[in-house]
Design a protein around this motif. Structure first.
Motif, short mmCIF file in Angstrom:
data_model
loop_
_atom_site.label_atom_id
_atom_site.label_comp_id
_atom_site.label_asym_id
_atom_site.label_seq_id
_atom_site.Cartn_x
_atom_site.Cartn_y
_atom_site.Cartn_z
N LEU A 1 0.72 -1.17 0.15
CA LEU A 1 0.04 0.03 0.18
C LEU A 1 0.62 1.15 0.07
N LYS A 2 2.08 1.13 0.69
CA LYS A 2 2.70 2.27 0.90
C LYS A 2 3.45 2.80 -0.63
N ARG A 3 3.76 1.69 -1.08
CA ARG A 3 4.36 1.83 -2.69
C ARG A 3 3.51 1.95 -3.78
N PHE A 4 2.59 1.32 -3.74
CA PHE A 4 1.60 1.32 -4.80
C PHE A 4 0.03 1.78 -4.48
N ASP A 5 -0.41 1.82 -3.37
CA ASP A 5 -1.81 2.34 -2.84
C ASP A 5 -2.64 1.19 -3.58
N SER A 6 -2.29 0.14 -3.67
CA SER A 6 -3.29 -0.70 -4.29
C SER A 6 -3.11 -2.34 -3.57
N PHE A 7 -4.25 -2.94 -3.58
CA PHE A 7 -4.45 -4.33 -3.23
C PHE A 7 -4.08 -5.14 -4.34
N GLU A 8 -3.88 -4.93 -5.62
CA GLU A 8 -4.01 -5.67 -7.00
C GLU A 8 -2.75 -6.71 -6.96
N PRO A 9 -2.91 -7.85 -7.09
CA PRO A 9 -1.59 -9.05 -6.84
C PRO A 9 -0.79 -8.37 -8.10
N THR A 10 -1.10 -7.76 -9.12
CA THR A 10 -0.16 -7.55 -10.21
C THR A 10 0.79 -6.37 -9.85
N THR A 11 0.53 -5.73 -8.86
CA THR A 11 1.43 -4.70 -8.05
C THR A 11 2.52 -5.17 -7.12
N MET A 12 2.18 -6.27 -6.33
CA MET A 12 3.07 -7.03 -5.64
C MET A 12 2.51 -8.22 -4.85
N ASP A 13 3.35 -9.18 -4.93
CA ASP A 13 3.02 -10.48 -4.22
C ASP A 13 3.16 -10.18 -2.76
N HIS A 14 2.07 -9.78 -2.16
CA HIS A 14 2.13 -9.65 -0.64
C HIS A 14 2.67 -10.68 0.27
N ALA A 15 2.44 -11.74 -0.23
CA ALA A 15 2.63 -13.16 0.47
C ALA A 15 4.20 -13.22 0.44
N ALA A 16 4.82 -13.09 -0.67
CA ALA A 16 6.12 -13.37 -0.88
C ALA A 16 6.83 -12.27 -0.41
N TYR A 17 6.34 -10.96 -0.24
CA TYR A 17 6.96 -9.83 0.35
C TYR A 17 6.95 -9.96 2.01
N GLY A 18 5.92 -10.57 2.50
CA GLY A 18 5.76 -10.90 3.67
C GLY A 18 6.80 -12.00 4.42
N VAL A 19 7.07 -13.06 3.58
CA VAL A 19 8.24 -13.91 4.07
C VAL A 19 9.48 -13.28 4.00
N GLN A 20 9.55 -12.46 2.75
CA GLN A 20 11.14 -11.89 2.60
C GLN A 20 11.32 -11.01 3.93
N VAL A 21 10.41 -9.93 4.34
CA VAL A 21 10.64 -9.29 5.56
C VAL A 21 10.83 -10.02 6.65
N LEU A 22 9.90 -11.12 6.92
CA LEU A 22 10.46 -11.84 8.09
C LEU A 22 11.73 -12.77 8.32
N PHE A 23 11.63 -13.37 7.12
CA PHE A 23 12.91 -14.37 7.19
C PHE A 23 14.02 -14.07 6.42
N GLU A 24 14.08 -13.35 5.31
CA GLU A 24 15.29 -12.90 4.74
C GLU A 24 15.98 -11.79 5.26
N GLU A 25 15.04 -11.05 6.04
CA GLU A 25 15.42 -9.70 6.68
C GLU A 25 15.34 -10.30 8.28
N SER A 26 15.27 -11.32 8.76
CA SER A 26 15.42 -11.62 9.90
C SER A 26 14.23 -10.97 11.07
N MET A 27 13.22 -10.72 10.55
CA MET A 27 12.50 -9.68 11.46
C MET A 27 11.59 -10.87 12.26
N ILE A 28 11.38 -12.03 11.88
CA ILE A 28 10.63 -12.91 12.60
C ILE A 28 11.07 -13.14 14.02
N ARG A 29 12.47 -12.76 14.28
CA ARG A 29 12.80 -13.27 15.69
C ARG A 29 12.35 -12.01 16.61
N GLN A 30 11.87 -11.03 16.05
CA GLN A 30 11.09 -10.09 17.06
C GLN A 30 9.75 -10.58 17.34
#
Length: 259
Positions: free
Chosen positions: A70-99
């Motif tokens: 929403l911050k980047r595209f102001d949209s829920f449309e899947p064509t703008t971003m795969d929100h599920a894939a980005y979610g696991v990227q934030v949590l696991f690739e950027e190690s936020m899950i430990r918080q």
């Protein structure tokens, strides 16, 4: 693993986003709605305290990628971003899950459940516990989306009024898909009415009888269908056909079993 601690960290994460933005606010409300529904599903299924706590944390984090979308595209449309894939990227690739969850014990389950929660079909998960939680979050997500479709501003999440939507036609492939007991494939949607049909067709992808019972008890199918005034006669008739078919499915589907 403690839901209340995870919630405190989630609230801190949200401070990076505009809580006054209508779409952000809807997603925050949706997140806690999914947590609420998850708690009820787990209670009805008589799941263990540990599985319930894990399921509630997955519910809390399942749409964490939406806020950046929403911050980047102001949209829920899947064509703008795969929100599920980005979610696991934030949590696991950027190690936020430990918080949110200090221990790594449940990482694989959390990762899979969040990554797969918006997949068109849930396939290829062989571990029973992982499959349980992947199915649970999909059910709880759809259950709160019933509330969204009834309460939230149509102009915000549909981009059109009820009158505009109900005047449109249902694309034949969308109508036919429902009677094959299949969910609507997002790229097939053409009209706003196609989108509306897809929101009731997702009842065909409910996993557990406990969730179907809640849908019946709240009369969600009829309430969602009846929110739109169908001025297009063909659309009105097709929605009545869809109502009859889905009501039978919801009432008779046994759902999956656990334990």
């Amino acid at each position: 693993m403690n839901y209340n601690n995870a919630k405190e960290q989630f609230e801190k994460y949200l401070n990076s986003y505009d809580r006054d933005n209508g779409k952000v606010r809807l997603k925050i409300i949706h997140t806690y709605g999914v947590v609420h529904d998850m708690t009820e599903i787990c209670k009805r299924m008589q799941l263990s305290d540990e599985d319930t706590e894990l399921a509630r944390i997955i519910a809390l984090l399942h749409d964490i990628g939406r806020f950046e979308q929403l911050k980047r595209f102001d949209s829920f449309e899947p064509t703008t971003m795969d929100h599920a894939a980005y979610g696991v990227q934030v949590l696991f690739e950027e190690s936020m899950i430990r918080q949110f969850v200090p221990e790594s014990t449940w990482d694989d389950i959390i990762h899979t459940a969040i990554a797969r929660h918006s997949d068109f079909k849930l396939e290829g998960i062989t571990d029973p516990l992982t499959l349980l939680h992947a199915r649970l979050i999909r059910d709880a997500d759809k259950l709160d989306n019933c509330r969204v479709k009834l309460e939230d501003d149509l102009l915000v999440f549909m981009g059109a009024s009820g009158e505009e939507i109900g005047a449109q036609a249902i694309t034949p492939v969308i109508y036919d898909t429902v009677f094959k007991n299949q969910c609507v494939y997002s790229p097939d949607r053409v009209t706003r009415m196609d989108y509306w049909v897809s929101y009731v067709a997702y009842f065909l992808d409910i996993n557990y009888r406990a969730t179907l019972d809640i849908i019946e008890e709240h009369d969600y199918l009829n309430k969602i269908i009846d929110r739109i005034p169908y001025s297009n006669p063909d659309t009105r008739q097709k929605m009545e056909d869809i109502r009859t078919h889905l009501a039978e499915f919801i009432h008779t589907s046994p759902g999956y079993t656990w334990n």
